[in-house]
Design a protein around this motif. Structure first.
Motif, mmCIF file in Angstrom:
data_model
loop_
_atom_site.group_PDB
_atom_site.id
_atom_site.type_symbol
_atom_site.label_atom_id
_atom_site.label_comp_id
_atom_site.label_asym_id
_atom_site.label_seq_id
_atom_site.Cartn_x
_atom_site.Cartn_y
_atom_site.Cartn_z
ATOM 1 N N ASN A 40 0.772 -1.226 0.146
ATOM 2 C CA ASN A 40 -0.032 -0.029 0.174
ATOM 3 C C ASN A 40 0.809 1.160 0.072
ATOM 4 O O ASN A 40 1.922 1.206 0.038
ATOM 5 C CB ASN A 40 -1.074 -0.155 1.173
ATOM 6 C CG ASN A 40 -0.208 -0.245 2.560
ATOM 7 O OD1 ASN A 40 0.862 0.216 2.639
ATOM 8 N ND2 ASN A 40 -0.964 -0.561 3.517
ATOM 9 N N ARG A 41 0.430 2.356 -0.086
ATOM 10 C CA ARG A 41 1.022 3.615 -0.263
ATOM 11 C C ARG A 41 1.788 4.034 1.109
ATOM 12 O O ARG A 41 2.920 4.309 1.049
ATOM 13 C CB ARG A 41 -0.173 4.713 -0.383
ATOM 14 C CG ARG A 41 -0.691 4.804 -1.742
ATOM 15 C CD ARG A 41 -1.651 5.876 -1.997
ATOM 16 N NE ARG A 41 -2.361 5.816 -3.288
ATOM 17 C CZ ARG A 41 -3.117 6.792 -3.807
ATOM 18 N NH1 ARG A 41 -3.704 7.549 -2.939
ATOM 19 N NH2 ARG A 41 -3.661 6.564 -4.892
ATOM 20 N N LEU A 42 1.311 3.752 2.265
ATOM 21 C CA LEU A 42 1.934 3.917 3.507
ATOM 22 C C LEU A 42 3.217 3.290 3.752
ATOM 23 O O LEU A 42 4.447 3.855 3.965
ATOM 24 C CB LEU A 42 1.073 3.568 4.687
ATOM 25 C CG LEU A 42 1.785 3.852 6.144
ATOM 26 C CD1 LEU A 42 2.072 5.550 6.114
ATOM 27 C CD2 LEU A 42 0.786 3.504 7.308
ATOM 28 N N TRP A 48 10.398 4.026 0.716
ATOM 29 C CA TRP A 48 11.200 5.223 0.036
ATOM 30 C C TRP A 48 12.090 5.918 1.124
ATOM 31 O O TRP A 48 13.244 6.404 0.564
ATOM 32 C CB TRP A 48 10.071 5.968 -0.859
ATOM 33 C CG TRP A 48 10.670 7.309 -1.249
ATOM 34 C CD1 TRP A 48 11.622 7.425 -2.534
ATOM 35 C CD2 TRP A 48 10.469 8.519 -0.565
ATOM 36 N NE1 TRP A 48 11.805 8.518 -2.720
ATOM 37 C CE2 TRP A 48 11.320 9.287 -1.751
ATOM 38 C CE3 TRP A 48 10.072 9.111 0.569
ATOM 39 C CZ2 TRP A 48 11.557 10.752 -1.499
ATOM 40 C CZ3 TRP A 48 10.350 10.406 0.590
ATOM 41 C CH2 TRP A 48 10.764 11.144 -0.094
ATOM 42 N N LEU A 49 11.394 6.311 2.178
ATOM 43 C CA LEU A 49 12.155 7.173 3.172
ATOM 44 C C LEU A 49 13.291 6.434 3.727
ATOM 45 O O LEU A 49 14.293 7.144 3.951
ATOM 46 C CB LEU A 49 11.113 7.673 4.287
ATOM 47 C CG LEU A 49 11.565 8.527 5.247
ATOM 48 C CD1 LEU A 49 11.783 9.727 4.843
ATOM 49 C CD2 LEU A 49 10.497 8.644 6.295
ATOM 50 N N VAL A 50 13.326 5.291 3.923
ATOM 51 C CA VAL A 50 14.361 4.305 4.534
ATOM 52 C C VAL A 50 15.384 4.408 3.356
ATOM 53 O O VAL A 50 16.722 4.693 3.784
ATOM 54 C CB VAL A 50 13.946 3.115 5.016
ATOM 55 C CG1 VAL A 50 15.144 2.380 5.197
ATOM 56 C CG2 VAL A 50 12.926 2.959 6.311
ATOM 57 N N LYS A 51 15.183 4.148 2.350
ATOM 58 C CA LYS A 51 16.164 4.026 1.134
ATOM 59 C C LYS A 51 17.039 5.562 1.085
ATOM 60 O O LYS A 51 17.966 5.696 0.858
ATOM 61 C CB LYS A 51 15.566 3.727 -0.068
ATOM 62 C CG LYS A 51 15.221 2.117 -0.068
ATOM 63 C CD LYS A 51 14.619 1.728 -1.397
ATOM 64 C CE LYS A 51 14.114 0.276 -1.314
ATOM 65 N NZ LYS A 51 13.351 -0.106 -2.509
ATOM 66 N N LEU A 52 15.986 6.592 1.084
ATOM 67 C CA LEU A 52 16.669 7.928 0.895
ATOM 68 C C LEU A 52 17.544 8.271 2.116
ATOM 69 O O LEU A 52 18.808 8.663 1.607
ATOM 70 C CB LEU A 52 15.229 9.067 0.939
ATOM 71 C CG LEU A 52 15.661 10.475 0.580
ATOM 72 C CD1 LEU A 52 16.508 10.524 -0.701
ATOM 73 C CD2 LEU A 52 14.688 11.393 0.908
ATOM 74 N N ILE A 53 17.110 8.028 3.282
ATOM 75 C CA ILE A 53 17.822 8.358 4.272
ATOM 76 C C ILE A 53 19.161 7.586 4.337
ATOM 77 O O ILE A 53 20.328 8.180 4.480
ATOM 78 C CB ILE A 53 17.314 7.863 5.615
ATOM 79 C CG1 ILE A 53 16.037 9.222 5.997
ATOM 80 C CG2 ILE A 53 18.006 8.277 6.828
ATOM 81 C CD1 ILE A 53 15.188 8.630 6.691
ATOM 82 N N THR A 54 19.079 6.350 4.050
ATOM 83 C CA THR A 54 20.342 5.372 4.180
ATOM 84 C C THR A 54 21.423 6.003 2.908
ATOM 85 O O THR A 54 22.593 5.856 3.145
ATOM 86 C CB THR A 54 19.894 3.921 3.897
ATOM 87 O OG1 THR A 54 19.046 3.453 4.980
ATOM 88 C CG2 THR A 54 21.019 2.982 4.044
ATOM 89 N N LYS A 55 20.702 5.950 1.633
ATOM 90 C CA LYS A 55 21.523 6.552 0.633
ATOM 91 C C LYS A 55 22.268 7.861 0.827
ATOM 92 O O LYS A 55 23.628 8.091 0.582
ATOM 93 C CB LYS A 55 20.690 6.788 -0.551
ATOM 94 C CG LYS A 55 21.669 7.111 -1.875
ATOM 95 C CD LYS A 55 20.732 6.947 -3.142
ATOM 96 C CE LYS A 55 21.452 7.618 -4.299
ATOM 97 N NZ LYS A 55 20.554 7.773 -5.529
ATOM 98 N N MET A 71 20.968 0.331 11.457
ATOM 99 C CA MET A 71 20.776 0.878 12.879
ATOM 100 C C MET A 71 20.586 2.255 12.527
ATOM 101 O O MET A 71 19.674 2.835 13.378
ATOM 102 C CB MET A 71 21.977 0.544 13.551
ATOM 103 C CG MET A 71 21.828 0.990 14.986
ATOM 104 S SD MET A 71 22.991 0.533 15.968
ATOM 105 C CE MET A 71 24.615 0.803 15.355
ATOM 106 N N LEU A 72 21.330 3.053 11.663
ATOM 107 C CA LEU A 72 21.170 4.449 11.499
ATOM 108 C C LEU A 72 19.572 4.840 11.001
ATOM 109 O O LEU A 72 19.053 5.894 11.502
ATOM 110 C CB LEU A 72 22.321 4.921 10.928
ATOM 111 C CG LEU A 72 23.694 5.123 11.510
ATOM 112 C CD1 LEU A 72 24.689 5.595 10.533
ATOM 113 C CD2 LEU A 72 23.547 5.680 12.717
ATOM 114 N N ALA A 73 19.218 3.924 10.092
ATOM 115 C CA ALA A 73 17.983 4.223 9.591
ATOM 116 C C ALA A 73 16.786 4.022 10.604
ATOM 117 O O ALA A 73 15.857 4.608 10.687
ATOM 118 C CB ALA A 73 17.487 3.240 8.130
#
Length: 226
Positions: A40-42, A48-55, A71-73
């Motif tokens: 779902n969208r949530l 998407w947020l986790v990938k953006l922060i990690t990258k 761990m940082l994410a």
């Protein structure tokens, strides 16, 4: 107002037992997991947020530093969600407690420093004594650099505690002033209500920014030691 200004920062209890553990666990319960083939969208937004922060945080790290990605994410999402939780009415913000923030900062800082001494011993020791230092300044510089190293986790915890606490106190004071002014001067109460609304929006931004700053500084400590 008869309520104590700092009453919202007192650890809540139920039947004499602190319930802060359940409050800390609440944000993690709101993180959804999807077993569907098409999420779902949530859930997609969370991924998407986790990938953006990690990258963004791990792009400059070595392979050893990237092992801390998960761990940082998790850390930034935990701090951000608990900060936002405290902006809801009749709730408690765990990150206003210095003891909790120290409990997060000290192990992460210690892990990064120990990792540096284990894999980059010469480079880590070189930070205590810059190249070309006069002999007369060597003892003083070693003491100063040692103190600055041990102050890092305290600075992390105090920064987060002070920023979140200051915002909550401002909201509390302006909210109380607005409530009092409604019976004295409705136009003044309207102005303070607008200020309170803008401050609340600002606090939402501060809650997320402070979570990012805390995690970014931990990431920088890790980068210096890997």
């Amino acid at each position: 107002m008869n309520e104590n200004l700092f009453s919202s920062f007192i650890t809540p209890t139920m039947m004499g037992f602190p319930i802060v553990i359940f409050i800390i666990m609440l944000p993690s319960m709101l993180m959804t997991s999807s077993k569907r083939l098409i999420p779902n969208r949530l859930y997609s937004f969370q991924q998407w947020l986790v990938k953006l922060i990690t990258k963004q945080m791990m792009i400059t790290h070595s392979p050893k530093g990237r092992t801390w990605s998960l761990m940082l994410a998790s850390l930034i999402m935990f701090i951000g969600s608990t900060n936002l939780l405290g902006l809801l009415p009749h709730t408690f913000t765990p990150t206003t407690q210095l003891s909790m923030n120290l409990g997060m900062a000290i192990p992460l800082w210690a892990g990064a420093v120990i990792l540096g001494f284990r894999h980059k011993l010469k480079s880590s020791l070189a930070h205590f004594l810059p190249q070309g230092t006069p002999l007369s300044l060597i003892p003083m510089l070693i003491i100063i650099e040692t103190i600055s190293l041990f102050i890092q986790p305290m600075a992390l915890a105090v920064r987060l505690t002070a920023n979140i606490t200051a915002g909550h106190l401002l909201i509390h004071l302006i909210g109380g002033a607005t409530l009092i002014l409604t019976t004295i001067s409705p136009p003044a109460a309207t102005i303070t209500l607008i200020i309170l609304t803008l401050l609340t929006i600002l606090e939402f931004a501060v809650a997320l920014i402070q979570a990012y700053v805390f995690t970014l500084l931990v990431s920088l400590y890790l980068y210096d030691n890997t």
